[in-house]
Scaffold this active site. Structure first.
Site, PDB file in Angstrom:
ATOM      1  N   SER A  75       0.816  -1.214   0.000  1.00 20.99           N
ATOM      2  CA  SER A  75       0.000   0.000   0.000  1.00 20.99           C
ATOM      3  C   SER A  75       0.851   1.266   0.000  1.00 20.99           C
ATOM      4  CB  SER A  75      -0.937   0.005   1.220  1.00 20.99           C
ATOM      5  OG  SER A  75      -0.206   0.264   2.382  1.00 20.99           O
ATOM      6  N   LYS A  97       1.231   4.726   7.020  1.00 23.74           N
ATOM      7  CA  LYS A  97       0.552   5.633   6.085  1.00 23.74           C
ATOM      8  C   LYS A  97       1.304   6.950   6.005  1.00 23.74           C
ATOM      9  CE  LYS A  97      -3.225   3.044   5.624  1.00 23.74           C
ATOM     10  NZ  LYS A  97      -3.394   2.253   4.431  1.00 23.74           N
TER      11      LYS A  97
END
Lengths: 131, 418
Positions: A50, A87
């Protein structure tokens, strides 16, 4: 099988002293380069893709420094509802967003109902070229 | 002003740093052989589980409340402790590292102690993930009491006992058995005499205390009255004795198994002794039966030997330890625990040569021990050892719920799915 065991070095008593003797320095130390604050630094292995846009891929090792306060655009290791996530942190107008850095670019807005806190700021990625 | 900084539920908190899914869930950590509870998260404390409870007694409670159970992971706890102590060493001037999760700090005459304490707490929390409490007062003994209540009632984990009035309020509240330096033995005696709190004890006269509790008891009472008797030990003293013991995974009367275990403990102890450049002259060995089994009475067998020549030689320490074992071992009993203690240290070069000691042999042996330590330090612990020691698999410690060594082994670092 024999393996060579390096034993103590003794200084030579005969011959000429090395002119480099007074200038010897220890070799390069990667810890010194990668770790600014050893008491607050942890290594974490990642699985998943991701964050490929930030050059983080499966098998990489992240250097995470907990002593840094997270800034806009930092890559962070965080806890979101009981799970670890890696993230990109976006801060705008007092709102916090967690961004995945891949082609889907998922964006999560943090609200008061979520359990969210920053575990640490990612400072380096150790990435092996040939797997 | 002296502060005691103490990590909250330290072992349980260490586990939680790497398990955010357990943030508000109940956790216990078990002793070396998964026998007893040695750490509890607040949730478990509220259920009334006491320190040292044997785990078999709370099996139902564990499954009913979904308590997460961990084997003790001292590799992890030791590393986290080092990080916290390093932060303290870089932040405060006068520090005594008192245990794996406690440190005394001397704030001298600083004016903003509470502010500084709050900063320390948030720094340690942010850098390591471990919650800590700080109790502050005029003596070490009172700072321990302050810490006791800081954990219980202070919202920000800091409690400052400065005025006589506040100190009196808290020493009236603390049970005498929770006072530092009193312990289980004295507390029983004191209850019998009608002394229940620290305050009661401070009202006794010095002679009575000296007669009944020795000079250290009197020092404790002075400290409770606010007079400093125990200074901070800021430089680390070399250890005065080395103890090495373990619990067998199953009770045993197998002499060879116990012998191997004792040999291994002796070797480990000798290595530690050499690392601190000391020699020892006393060796004790003990073997205990299982106190939780009613079929077997609780026997504690032990013996000690004073060596003619002080030593740190592995083979000498092993052979002397085995002589003791030979004398104390009784084949009819089943043993739960075995261990060795070496003591009476002196520093290597201050150690006098014995009149009849063989010097050339001694030098050869020293070289051999040096090589042994050197090889083990380079190609891994226990690469070279004596044949009488145990080898892997001889001794399986029960550690069924061991967490990874997240911070010290590459193969076990935290892994995150992203």
């Amino acid at each position: 099988m024999y393996s060579k065991i390096p034993f103590l070095k003794f200084t030579a008593h005969a011959g000429f002293p090395s002119p480099a003797e007074d200038f010897l320095e220890p070799g390069l130390n990667l810890n010194q380069y990668l770790i600014q604050n050893s008491a607050a630094t942890f290594c974490v292995k990642v699985k998943g893709d991701s964050m490929v846009g930030s050059k983080i891929t499966t098998g990489d090792i992240l250097i995470v420094d907990r002593s840094l306060s997270p800034q806009n655009q930092n890559i962070i290791l965080a806890i979101l509802n009981g799970n670890f996530v890696v993230k990109k942190l976006l801060i705008s107008n007092n709102d916090f967003y967690l961004l995945s850095d891949n082609k889907y670019a998922n964006k999560i807005k943090i609200n008061s109902e979520m359990e969210f806190y920053v575990w640490g700021v990612v400072t380096y990625v150790i990435h092996k070229l040939s797997k | 002003m002296i502060a005691l900084l103490d990590c909250n539920n330290f072992y349980a908190s260490c586990e939680r740093v790497f398990r955010p899914d357990l943030m508000k869930k109940p956790i216990i950590v078990l002793s070396n052989n998964d026998g007893c509870v040695i750490a509890r998260s607040d949730e478990v404390k509220k259920m009334g589980v006491k320190m040292g409870t044997p785990v078999f007694k709370i099996r139902n409670l564990i499954s009913e409340n979904d308590i997460s159970v961990f084997s003790s992971n001292f590799t992890l706890y030791g590393d986290i402790s080092n990080r916290i102590m390093k932060i303290l060493q870089n932040t405060v001037l006068n520090l005594e590292i008192y245990s794996i999760d406690e440190a005394f700090i001397d704030f001298m005459h600083k004016s903003d102690i509470e502010y500084e304490s709050l900063n320390l707490i948030s720094k340690i929390m942010q850098w390591t993930g471990i919650p800590v409490s700080i109790g502050i007062s005029t003596t070490k003994t009172l700072s321990k009491i302050a810490n006791h209540f800081a954990k219980k009632i202070a919202r920000n984990n800091v409690l400052f006992l400065d005025t006589e009035k506040i100190i009196d309020f808290y020493i009236k509240k603390i049970d005498i058995q929770n006072v530092w330096g009193i312990g289980y033995r004295y507390s029983k005696f004191l209850y019998d005499k009608g002394i229940y709190t620290a305050y009661d004890l401070t009202k006794k006269n010095d002679k009575w205390i000296l007669d009944n509790m020795s000079i250290n008891g009197l020092k404790t009472v002075y400290e409770l009255r606010g007079i400093k008797c125990f200074e901070l030990q800021t430089s680390e003293l070399p250890k005065k004795n080395i103890r090495n013991s373990r619990t067998f995974s199953r009770d045993t009367n197998d002499y060879n198994k116990i012998k191997k275990a004792i040999s291994s403990f002796a070797a480990k102890a000798a290595e530690k002794l050499r690392a601190q450049k000391c020699v020892a002259s006393t060796i004790s060995v003990f073997i205990n039966t299982n106190k939780f089994k009613s079929t077997n009475q609780n026997y504690k067998l032990n013996g000690r030997i004073n060596l003619e020549f002080s030593t740190n030689d592995t083979s000498v320490i092993i052979s002397e330890a085995l002589k003791i074992l030979d004398e104390i071992y009784i084949p009819e009993y089943f043993y739960k625990q075995a261990g060795i203690i070496i003591s009476d240290f002196s520093v290597v070069n201050q150690n006098q040569l014995g009149l009849f000691e063989d010097v050339s042999k001694k030098i050869k042996r020293e070289k051999l021990m040096f090589s042994l330590d050197y090889i083990n330090s380079i190609i891994g612990n226990e690469s070279v050892k004596l044949a009488c020691e145990e080898f892997e698999n001889d001794w399986r410690v029960n550690q069924n719920n061991l967490s990874p060594a997240y911070t010290t082994r590459w193969k076990e670092i935290l892994s995150v799915n992203i």
